[in-house]
Design a protein around this motif. Structure first.
Motif, PDB file in Angstrom:
ATOM      1  N   LEU A  11     -36.275  -1.336   2.094  1.00  0.00           N
ATOM      2  CA  LEU A  11     -36.013  -0.477   0.934  1.00  0.00           C
ATOM      3  C   LEU A  11     -35.899  -1.305  -0.346  1.00  0.00           C
ATOM      4  O   LEU A  11     -36.378  -0.889  -1.409  1.00  0.00           O
ATOM      5  CB  LEU A  11     -34.735   0.326   1.168  1.00  0.00           C
ATOM      6  CG  LEU A  11     -34.804   1.378   2.281  1.00  0.00           C
ATOM      7  CD1 LEU A  11     -33.444   2.014   2.503  1.00  0.00           C
ATOM      8  CD2 LEU A  11     -35.842   2.452   1.932  1.00  0.00           C
ATOM      9  N   LEU A  12     -35.280  -2.475  -0.251  1.00  0.00           N
ATOM     10  CA  LEU A  12     -35.180  -3.348  -1.424  1.00  0.00           C
ATOM     11  C   LEU A  12     -36.565  -3.802  -1.868  1.00  0.00           C
ATOM     12  O   LEU A  12     -36.864  -3.843  -3.065  1.00  0.00           O
ATOM     13  CB  LEU A  12     -34.310  -4.560  -1.106  1.00  0.00           C
ATOM     14  CG  LEU A  12     -32.809  -4.297  -0.914  1.00  0.00           C
ATOM     15  CD1 LEU A  12     -32.112  -5.555  -0.427  1.00  0.00           C
ATOM     16  CD2 LEU A  12     -32.182  -3.805  -2.215  1.00  0.00           C
ATOM     17  N   ALA A  13     -37.429  -4.130  -0.907  1.00  0.00           N
ATOM     18  CA  ALA A  13     -38.783  -4.564  -1.247  1.00  0.00           C
ATOM     19  C   ALA A  13     -39.571  -3.451  -1.913  1.00  0.00           C
ATOM     20  O   ALA A  13     -40.446  -3.697  -2.747  1.00  0.00           O
ATOM     21  CB  ALA A  13     -39.511  -5.036   0.016  1.00  0.00           C
ATOM     22  N   ARG A  18     -30.417  -2.783  -6.481  1.00  0.00           N
ATOM     23  CA  ARG A  18     -29.549  -3.734  -5.793  1.00  0.00           C
ATOM     24  C   ARG A  18     -28.173  -3.731  -6.458  1.00  0.00           C
ATOM     25  O   ARG A  18     -28.067  -3.809  -7.688  1.00  0.00           O
ATOM     26  CB  ARG A  18     -30.132  -5.142  -5.843  1.00  0.00           C
ATOM     27  CG  ARG A  18     -31.567  -5.242  -5.360  1.00  0.00           C
ATOM     28  CD  ARG A  18     -32.044  -6.691  -5.440  1.00  0.00           C
ATOM     29  NE  ARG A  18     -33.465  -6.803  -5.167  1.00  0.00           N
ATOM     30  CZ  ARG A  18     -34.121  -7.946  -5.172  1.00  0.00           C
ATOM     31  NH1 ARG A  18     -33.477  -9.081  -5.441  1.00  0.00           N
ATOM     32  NH2 ARG A  18     -35.417  -7.990  -4.917  1.00  0.00           N
ATOM     33  N   ASP A  19     -27.131  -3.657  -5.632  1.00  0.00           N
ATOM     34  CA  ASP A  19     -25.784  -3.760  -6.198  1.00  0.00           C
ATOM     35  C   ASP A  19     -25.367  -5.236  -6.220  1.00  0.00           C
ATOM     36  O   ASP A  19     -26.014  -6.093  -5.622  1.00  0.00           O
ATOM     37  CB  ASP A  19     -24.791  -2.906  -5.411  1.00  0.00           C
ATOM     38  CG  ASP A  19     -24.699  -3.296  -3.946  1.00  0.00           C
ATOM     39  OD1 ASP A  19     -24.784  -4.505  -3.655  1.00  0.00           O
ATOM     40  OD2 ASP A  19     -24.546  -2.409  -3.094  1.00  0.00           O
ATOM     41  N   PRO A  20     -24.292  -5.558  -6.925  1.00  0.00           N
ATOM     42  CA  PRO A  20     -23.877  -6.969  -7.047  1.00  0.00           C
ATOM     43  C   PRO A  20     -23.614  -7.646  -5.703  1.00  0.00           C
ATOM     44  O   PRO A  20     -23.868  -8.837  -5.558  1.00  0.00           O
ATOM     45  CB  PRO A  20     -22.591  -6.866  -7.884  1.00  0.00           C
ATOM     46  CG  PRO A  20     -22.749  -5.598  -8.674  1.00  0.00           C
ATOM     47  CD  PRO A  20     -23.492  -4.660  -7.771  1.00  0.00           C
ATOM     48  N   ASP A 210     -17.022   1.520  -4.170  1.00  0.00           N
ATOM     49  CA  ASP A 210     -16.615   0.487  -5.119  1.00  0.00           C
ATOM     50  C   ASP A 210     -15.571  -0.411  -4.465  1.00  0.00           C
ATOM     51  O   ASP A 210     -14.512   0.061  -4.024  1.00  0.00           O
ATOM     52  CB  ASP A 210     -16.031   1.118  -6.386  1.00  0.00           C
ATOM     53  CG  ASP A 210     -17.095   1.849  -7.193  1.00  0.00           C
ATOM     54  OD1 ASP A 210     -18.264   1.431  -7.142  1.00  0.00           O
ATOM     55  OD2 ASP A 210     -16.760   2.854  -7.855  1.00  0.00           O
ATOM     56  N   VAL A 211     -15.864  -1.694  -4.379  1.00  0.00           N
ATOM     57  CA  VAL A 211     -14.925  -2.641  -3.775  1.00  0.00           C
ATOM     58  C   VAL A 211     -14.697  -3.802  -4.730  1.00  0.00           C
ATOM     59  O   VAL A 211     -15.564  -4.152  -5.532  1.00  0.00           O
ATOM     60  CB  VAL A 211     -15.454  -3.158  -2.414  1.00  0.00           C
ATOM     61  CG1 VAL A 211     -15.532  -2.029  -1.405  1.00  0.00           C
ATOM     62  CG2 VAL A 211     -16.815  -3.824  -2.566  1.00  0.00           C
ATOM     63  N   SER A 229     -12.828  -9.208  14.085  1.00  0.00           N
ATOM     64  CA  SER A 229     -13.742  -9.152  12.945  1.00  0.00           C
ATOM     65  C   SER A 229     -15.168  -9.381  13.420  1.00  0.00           C
ATOM     66  O   SER A 229     -15.448 -10.339  14.152  1.00  0.00           O
ATOM     67  CB  SER A 229     -13.369 -10.219  11.908  1.00  0.00           C
ATOM     68  OG  SER A 229     -14.356 -10.277  10.888  1.00  0.00           O
ATOM     69  N   LEU A 230     -16.082  -8.484  12.998  1.00  0.00           N
ATOM     70  CA  LEU A 230     -17.484  -8.640  13.362  1.00  0.00           C
ATOM     71  C   LEU A 230     -18.306  -9.291  12.263  1.00  0.00           C
ATOM     72  O   LEU A 230     -19.389  -9.811  12.519  1.00  0.00           O
ATOM     73  CB  LEU A 230     -18.088  -7.271  13.710  1.00  0.00           C
ATOM     74  CG  LEU A 230     -17.484  -6.576  14.938  1.00  0.00           C
ATOM     75  CD1 LEU A 230     -18.182  -5.245  15.187  1.00  0.00           C
ATOM     76  CD2 LEU A 230     -17.571  -7.456  16.169  1.00  0.00           C
ATOM     77  N   GLY A 231     -17.830  -9.241  11.020  1.00  0.00           N
ATOM     78  CA  GLY A 231     -18.554  -9.907   9.943  1.00  0.00           C
ATOM     79  C   GLY A 231     -18.641  -9.087   8.677  1.00  0.00           C
ATOM     80  O   GLY A 231     -18.120  -7.977   8.581  1.00  0.00           O
ATOM     81  N   VAL A 232     -19.314  -9.662   7.698  1.00  0.00           N
ATOM     82  CA  VAL A 232     -19.456  -9.054   6.375  1.00  0.00           C
ATOM     83  C   VAL A 232     -20.573  -8.023   6.396  1.00  0.00           C
ATOM     84  O   VAL A 232     -21.628  -8.232   7.000  1.00  0.00           O
ATOM     85  CB  VAL A 232     -19.757 -10.134   5.315  1.00  0.00           C
ATOM     86  CG1 VAL A 232     -20.029  -9.502   3.959  1.00  0.00           C
ATOM     87  CG2 VAL A 232     -18.599 -11.114   5.225  1.00  0.00           C
ATOM     88  N   MET A 233     -20.334  -6.908   5.735  1.00  0.00           N
ATOM     89  CA  MET A 233     -21.330  -5.846   5.616  1.00  0.00           C
ATOM     90  C   MET A 233     -21.907  -5.895   4.204  1.00  0.00           C
ATOM     91  O   MET A 233     -21.285  -5.454   3.245  1.00  0.00           O
ATOM     92  CB  MET A 233     -20.699  -4.482   5.899  1.00  0.00           C
ATOM     93  CG  MET A 233     -21.680  -3.323   5.855  1.00  0.00           C
ATOM     94  SD  MET A 233     -20.868  -1.762   6.302  1.00  0.00           S
ATOM     95  CE  MET A 233     -22.278  -0.645   6.203  1.00  0.00           C
ATOM     96  N   ALA A 234     -23.089  -6.453   4.058  1.00  0.00           N
ATOM     97  CA  ALA A 234     -23.749  -6.526   2.756  1.00  0.00           C
ATOM     98  C   ALA A 234     -24.637  -5.300   2.601  1.00  0.00           C
ATOM     99  O   ALA A 234     -25.568  -5.101   3.361  1.00  0.00           O
ATOM    100  CB  ALA A 234     -24.579  -7.795   2.639  1.00  0.00           C
ATOM    101  N   GLY A 235     -24.353  -4.458   1.636  1.00  0.00           N
ATOM    102  CA  GLY A 235     -25.109  -3.224   1.493  1.00  0.00           C
ATOM    103  C   GLY A 235     -24.410  -2.089   2.207  1.00  0.00           C
ATOM    104  O   GLY A 235     -23.221  -2.143   2.514  1.00  0.00           O
ATOM    105  N   ASP A 236     -25.174  -1.051   2.521  1.00  0.00           N
ATOM    106  CA  ASP A 236     -24.598   0.149   3.110  1.00  0.00           C
ATOM    107  C   ASP A 236     -24.961   0.321   4.578  1.00  0.00           C
ATOM    108  O   ASP A 236     -24.645   1.355   5.174  1.00  0.00           O
ATOM    109  CB  ASP A 236     -25.066   1.390   2.323  1.00  0.00           C
ATOM    110  CG  ASP A 236     -24.658   1.328   0.866  1.00  0.00           C
ATOM    111  OD1 ASP A 236     -23.564   0.785   0.590  1.00  0.00           O
ATOM    112  OD2 ASP A 236     -25.428   1.795   0.001  1.00  0.00           O
ATOM    113  N   GLU A 237     -25.630  -0.654   5.173  1.00  0.00           N
ATOM    114  CA  GLU A 237     -25.962  -0.598   6.593  1.00  0.00           C
ATOM    115  C   GLU A 237     -26.017  -2.008   7.152  1.00  0.00           C
ATOM    116  O   GLU A 237     -26.516  -2.930   6.490  1.00  0.00           O
ATOM    117  CB  GLU A 237     -27.308   0.098   6.817  1.00  0.00           C
ATOM    118  CG  GLU A 237     -27.724   0.147   8.275  1.00  0.00           C
ATOM    119  CD  GLU A 237     -29.032   0.897   8.495  1.00  0.00           C
ATOM    120  OE1 GLU A 237     -29.565   0.854   9.621  1.00  0.00           O
ATOM    121  OE2 GLU A 237     -29.515   1.517   7.530  1.00  0.00           O
ATOM    122  N   ALA A 238     -25.484  -2.174   8.351  1.00  0.00           N
ATOM    123  CA  ALA A 238     -25.504  -3.497   8.975  1.00  0.00           C
ATOM    124  C   ALA A 238     -25.404  -3.331  10.486  1.00  0.00           C
ATOM    125  O   ALA A 238     -24.874  -2.341  10.986  1.00  0.00           O
ATOM    126  CB  ALA A 238     -24.354  -4.364   8.462  1.00  0.00           C
TER     127      ALA A 238
END
Length: 279
Positions: A11-13, A18-20, A210-211, A229-238
């Motif tokens: 989707l980004l491509a 893109r959010d920060p 908003d975080v 902890s499973l990890g960082v979620m970058a974006g809205d799906e991981a």
């Protein structure tokens, strides 16, 4: 560090904003940045109407031929002639080169016929037409871009292979509806999938939220006193691969937290969404 999902990268491509957080992740993750650059190249080539610089080699057609169980009548690589001629004589580039019918004998007895064509002794099979009849004469630039995109996605992920139909869909073992906690309105979903190779993964999707720092995905015990902890979620799906010895029944609560960048690895206590996995 959890990587961006292939769906998010695609989707980004294609131009999604893109959010920060995503920008920050791409700046710190060479793997995701490289995959996004490759996908952007494919999208650019398709939109510009230009074939990709490097076409697929003979082994690609050999793999497709074997996967579909085609007969020896279509074993020849359809792009072989264009490689020897420098790409100047490729079927499908003009009206005269539009594919004609391929005899039914080219396919296994139980398989459906498809549109294709013959030029310089090589038979060309339109795989897209085989799936969705009627469809003929796909322009080469778009076909090349689509094939390259499929190769990129299929080569880097299980997600790509599943979308291409080269690998069975995973088995859904449990799902959860993620509800917003105080101070947030985002909602989401989570599911535990078992992939064909036996590994399990947790797929998490949420609405934008908003975080102040970053989103982290956790599995909690019902009393919320123990957590993983499973990890960082970058974006809205991981998607996160689950350890083999992790009992999801012991940690059935999916939690996405807002974590400040303070170097503290423990849960911040500020949860965005939460839900319980149920089989």
């Amino acid at each position: 560090m959890a990587h961006l999902s292939e769906e998010s990268l695609t989707l980004l491509a294609l131009g999604e904003a893109r959010d920060p957080q995503i920008e920050e992740h791409l700046a710190a993750c060479p793997q995701c940045a490289a995959e996004l650059e490759a996908l952007e190249h494919v999208v650019h080539a398709g939109r510009a109407g230009q074939p990709t610089p490097a076409g697929p080699g003979p082994h690609v057609w050999a793999a497709i031929h074997a996967e579909l169980g085609l007969s020896d009548a279509v074993a020849a690589d359809p792009l072989e002639a264009s490689r020897h001629s420098g790409g100047a004589d490729v079927p499908g580039t003009s009206r005269e080169d539009l594919p004609g019918p391929v005899p039914d004998s080219a396919y296994p007895a139980a398989g459906p016929p498809a549109d294709g064509g013959r030029r310089d002794g090589a038979t060309v099979v339109d795989l897209d037409a085989r799936r969705r009849r009627p469809r003929r004469g796909v322009p080469l630039p778009l076909a090349a871009a689509a094939a390259a995109a499929a190769m990129v996605l299929g080569g880097v992920s299980v997600w790509g292979a599943q979308r291409l139909g080269l690998e069975p869909d995973p088995t859904v073992l449990a799902t959860a509806a993620l509800e917003p906690l105080e101070g947030y309105t985002a909602r989401g979903s989570a599911e535990v999938d078992e992939r064909p190779d036996g590994t399990r993964q947790l797929v998490v999707r949420t609405d934008p939220a908003d975080v102040d720092g970053f989103k982290e995905v956790w599995l909690l015990a019902p009393d919320a006193q123990r957590m993983v902890s499973l990890g960082v979620m970058a974006g809205d799906e991981a998607a996160f691969v689950l350890p083999e010895n992790l009992d999801v029944g012991e940690f059935p609560v999916v939690d996405v937290s807002n974590e400040p960048i303070d170097g503290d690895p423990t849960h911040s206590g500020d949860s965005i969404v939460r839900g319980v996995l149920e089989a």
